[in-house]
Scaffold this motif. Structure first.
Motif, short mmCIF file in Angstrom:
data_model
loop_
_atom_site.label_atom_id
_atom_site.label_comp_id
_atom_site.label_asym_id
_atom_site.label_seq_id
_atom_site.Cartn_x
_atom_site.Cartn_y
_atom_site.Cartn_z
N PRO A 185 -41.18 -26.28 2.03
CA PRO A 185 -40.60 -27.63 2.05
C PRO A 185 -41.11 -28.44 3.24
CG PRO A 185 -38.92 -25.91 1.87
CD PRO A 185 -40.18 -25.23 2.25
N ASP A 186 -41.14 -29.74 3.08
CA ASP A 186 -41.51 -30.62 4.18
C ASP A 186 -40.51 -30.47 5.32
OD1 ASP A 186 -43.62 -31.58 2.68
OD2 ASP A 186 -42.51 -33.33 1.95
N GLY A 187 -41.03 -30.35 6.52
CA GLY A 187 -40.17 -30.27 7.69
C GLY A 187 -39.56 -28.91 7.93
N TRP A 188 -39.96 -27.89 7.15
CA TRP A 188 -39.39 -26.55 7.34
C TRP A 188 -39.94 -25.96 8.63
CZ3 TRP A 188 -35.60 -23.93 4.92
CH2 TRP A 188 -35.46 -22.57 5.21
N ALA A 189 -39.05 -25.52 9.52
CA ALA A 189 -39.46 -25.04 10.84
C ALA A 189 -39.79 -23.57 10.86
CB ALA A 189 -38.36 -25.35 11.87
N ALA A 190 -39.10 -22.75 10.07
CA ALA A 190 -39.31 -21.30 10.08
C ALA A 190 -40.59 -20.93 9.34
CB ALA A 190 -38.11 -20.60 9.45
N GLU A 191 -41.03 -19.68 9.54
CA GLU A 191 -42.21 -19.20 8.83
C GLU A 191 -41.91 -19.11 7.33
OE1 GLU A 191 -45.28 -15.36 8.79
OE2 GLU A 191 -43.65 -15.47 10.26
N TRP A 192 -42.90 -19.47 6.52
CA TRP A 192 -42.73 -19.51 5.07
C TRP A 192 -43.92 -18.82 4.41
CZ3 TRP A 192 -38.68 -22.00 2.37
CH2 TRP A 192 -38.81 -22.05 0.98
N VAL A 193 -43.67 -17.78 3.62
CA VAL A 193 -44.71 -17.05 2.92
C VAL A 193 -44.60 -17.37 1.43
CG1 VAL A 193 -45.65 -14.79 2.33
CG2 VAL A 193 -44.71 -15.20 4.62
N VAL A 194 -45.64 -17.99 0.86
CA VAL A 194 -45.65 -18.31 -0.57
C VAL A 194 -46.11 -17.09 -1.36
CG1 VAL A 194 -46.60 -19.80 -2.37
CG2 VAL A 194 -46.09 -20.75 -0.11
N LEU A 195 -45.24 -16.59 -2.22
CA LEU A 195 -45.54 -15.41 -3.03
C LEU A 195 -46.15 -15.82 -4.36
CD1 LEU A 195 -42.24 -13.37 -2.51
CD2 LEU A 195 -44.44 -13.02 -1.35
N PRO A 196 -47.12 -15.05 -4.87
CA PRO A 196 -47.64 -15.34 -6.22
C PRO A 196 -46.56 -15.12 -7.27
CG PRO A 196 -48.46 -13.23 -5.43
CD PRO A 196 -47.74 -13.86 -4.27
N LEU A 197 -46.67 -15.85 -8.36
CA LEU A 197 -45.72 -15.67 -9.46
C LEU A 197 -45.99 -14.36 -10.18
CD1 LEU A 197 -45.69 -19.29 -10.94
CD2 LEU A 197 -43.78 -18.14 -9.81
N ASP A 198 -44.92 -13.73 -10.65
CA ASP A 198 -45.05 -12.44 -11.32
C ASP A 198 -44.96 -12.60 -12.84
OD1 ASP A 198 -42.46 -13.26 -11.28
OD2 ASP A 198 -41.61 -11.37 -10.57
N THR A 199 -45.69 -13.56 -13.36
CA THR A 199 -45.63 -13.86 -14.79
C THR A 199 -47.01 -13.71 -15.42
OG1 THR A 199 -45.95 -16.21 -14.31
CG2 THR A 199 -43.68 -15.43 -14.56
N ALA A 200 -47.02 -13.53 -16.74
CA ALA A 200 -48.25 -13.46 -17.52
C ALA A 200 -47.89 -13.79 -18.96
CB ALA A 200 -48.88 -12.07 -17.43
N GLU A 201 -48.91 -14.15 -19.75
CA GLU A 201 -48.66 -14.54 -21.14
C GLU A 201 -48.10 -13.39 -21.96
OE1 GLU A 201 -52.03 -16.33 -22.92
OE2 GLU A 201 -52.09 -18.04 -21.53
N ALA A 202 -48.63 -12.21 -21.79
CA ALA A 202 -48.16 -11.04 -22.55
C ALA A 202 -47.81 -9.94 -21.55
CB ALA A 202 -49.24 -10.56 -23.51
N VAL A 203 -46.56 -9.49 -21.59
CA VAL A 203 -46.13 -8.46 -20.66
C VAL A 203 -45.39 -7.36 -21.41
CG1 VAL A 203 -45.96 -10.04 -18.70
CG2 VAL A 203 -43.97 -9.69 -20.18
N THR A 204 -45.40 -6.17 -20.82
CA THR A 204 -44.64 -5.05 -21.36
C THR A 204 -43.87 -4.39 -20.23
OG1 THR A 204 -46.52 -3.54 -21.02
CG2 THR A 204 -46.34 -4.61 -23.18
N GLY A 205 -42.85 -3.66 -20.60
CA GLY A 205 -42.08 -2.92 -19.61
C GLY A 205 -41.32 -3.80 -18.64
N GLN A 206 -40.86 -4.97 -19.11
CA GLN A 206 -40.25 -5.93 -18.19
C GLN A 206 -39.06 -5.38 -17.42
OE1 GLN A 206 -41.01 -6.48 -21.44
NE2 GLN A 206 -41.21 -8.67 -21.89
N THR A 207 -38.26 -4.53 -18.04
CA THR A 207 -36.99 -4.10 -17.43
C THR A 207 -36.98 -2.63 -17.00
OG1 THR A 207 -35.94 -3.43 -19.52
CG2 THR A 207 -35.78 -5.77 -18.89
N ALA A 208 -38.10 -1.94 -17.12
CA ALA A 208 -38.13 -0.51 -16.78
C ALA A 208 -37.01 0.24 -17.49
CB ALA A 208 -38.06 -0.30 -15.27
N TYR A 209 -36.95 0.02 -18.81
CA TYR A 209 -35.96 0.68 -19.67
C TYR A 209 -34.52 0.32 -19.28
CZ TYR A 209 -40.20 3.27 -20.59
OH TYR A 209 -41.50 3.59 -20.90
N GLY A 210 -34.36 -0.95 -18.92
CA GLY A 210 -33.02 -1.46 -18.65
C GLY A 210 -32.51 -1.24 -17.24
N ARG A 211 -33.30 -0.65 -16.37
CA ARG A 211 -32.83 -0.37 -15.01
C ARG A 211 -33.04 -1.54 -14.07
NH1 ARG A 211 -29.10 3.01 -14.83
NH2 ARG A 211 -29.48 3.19 -12.59
#
Length: 335
Positions: A37-63
């Motif tokens: 954000p503009d004016g943010w004083a603390a350190e900020w690390v932008v993480l890559p998004l964890d998305t893709a068009e086709a994915v499998t195993g999204q929930t690790a069998y519900g866990r």
């Protein structure tokens, strides 16, 4: 050093972080897929998004909630957090919200403070996230009743109700004035997560309430403003969804409200709306946008006492949360 994860969906997690971090004495590094954000004083690390068009195993069998296999973004974001933990040895990691990030931090031996969300959280992933947390912050008052279900008995003992957490100071709320127009003012406040207030619906409301001036903010068709405080303070009634931050801001402004909960996972807004409807809060809860009953509902809501919001937001939730984080960081049990 404190690590702080901010979920990128909507704007509420970021706004909450800004309010809390301002009260933390220890240095903070924020991790998020949101831009800095503009004016943010603390350190900020932008993480890559964890998305893709086709994915499998999204929930690790519900866990877990979201751990798709073979997605580079997931691998890279987790590795970035792990490298930072190994390098800095943080005293605590604050998570708002992600079961996976909370688990990652705890697996590195770092104490975790998690923000709770209202709704039905009986699933295995939510229970795991809460069970491993050293403190769970609930941003609603204990007097509001049960917004959250599904916690284990152990986790329930680690819940700290700090009250509604707003970025605004309720002592700055003012009495609305109709001004020279003689019209009363209603603000329709919707969020970034989706809403049912179309432009056509609000135009219809304007036509059916000639004694009212209506401002439409946010959502898919309203006007976005960086700071809606002055508009909230000028309102005789606010029509609002049941998101935590929106309710807290309306409460800070001490304005009566018509609350229209939106559909969210785990019944998040429905749970908050039920608690509001069942208490002595200055609200009228309706399931859908008013349409033909705008005039009647606005008149009923205008007669409610907005000052009773003081039991929901007293202006001290952010420093209370910061103290909980500091206590956990210092190896103390939060009061």
């Amino acid at each position: 050093m404190i690590g702080y994860y901010v979920h990128h969906h909507g704007r509420g997690h970021l706004v909450r972080a800004q309010a809390v971090v301002a009260h933390l004495a220890e240095p903070v590094t924020v991790f998020s897929s949101l831009p800095r954000p503009d004016g943010w004083a603390a350190e900020w690390v932008v993480l890559p998004l964890d998305t893709a068009e086709a994915v499998t195993g999204q929930t690790a069998y519900g866990r877990l909630h979201w751990v798709p296999t073979g997605v580079p973004g997931l691998r890279d974001r987790m590795a970035a957090v792990a490298r930072w933990i190994a390098r800095t040895a943080p005293t605590v990691f604050v998570v708002d919200v992600s079961v996976e990030i909370a688990l990652l931090a705890r697996l590195h031996g770092v104490p975790v403070v998690t923000f709770a969300l209202p709704g039905e959280r009986e699933d295995a992933a939510h229970r795991l996230g809460y069970d491993i947390s050293d403190a769970i912050v609930a941003t609603w008052p204990a007097a509001a009743g049960e917004c959250l279900t599904g916690l284990s008995a152990s986790a329930a003992r680690r819940v700290h109700h700090v009250g509604g957490l707003s970025r605004y100071d309720p002592s700055a709320a003012t009495v609305p004035s109709a001004g020279g127009s003689g019209h009363r003012h209603a603000v329709v406040l919707t969020g970034a997560g989706g809403d049912g207030f179309t432009a056509e619906l609000v135009r219809s409301a304007v036509q059916k309430t000639p004694g009212w001036r209506i401002s439409h903010l946010g959502g898919g068709s309203g006007r976005w403003v960086d700071d809606p405080w002055d508009l909230l303070r000028s309102a005789d009634v606010v029509v609002v969804h049941a998101g935590q931050n929106a309710i807290a801001d309306v409460a800070a402004a001490r304005r009566p409200a018509i609350v229209v909960p939106q559909q969210r996972p785990h019944g998040e807004q429905s749970a908050t709306a039920r608690v509001l409807a069942g208490g002595r809060w200055p609200v009228i809860v309706v399931d859908d946008p008013p349409e033909g009953s705008w005039a009647t509902l606005l008149e009923r809501a205008a007669g409610l006492d907005g000052d009773t919001w003081s039991g929901w937001v007293d202006g001290a939730a952010a420093p209370r949360t910061a103290q909980i984080i500091a206590d956990v960081a210092g190896g103390r049990l939060p009061a």
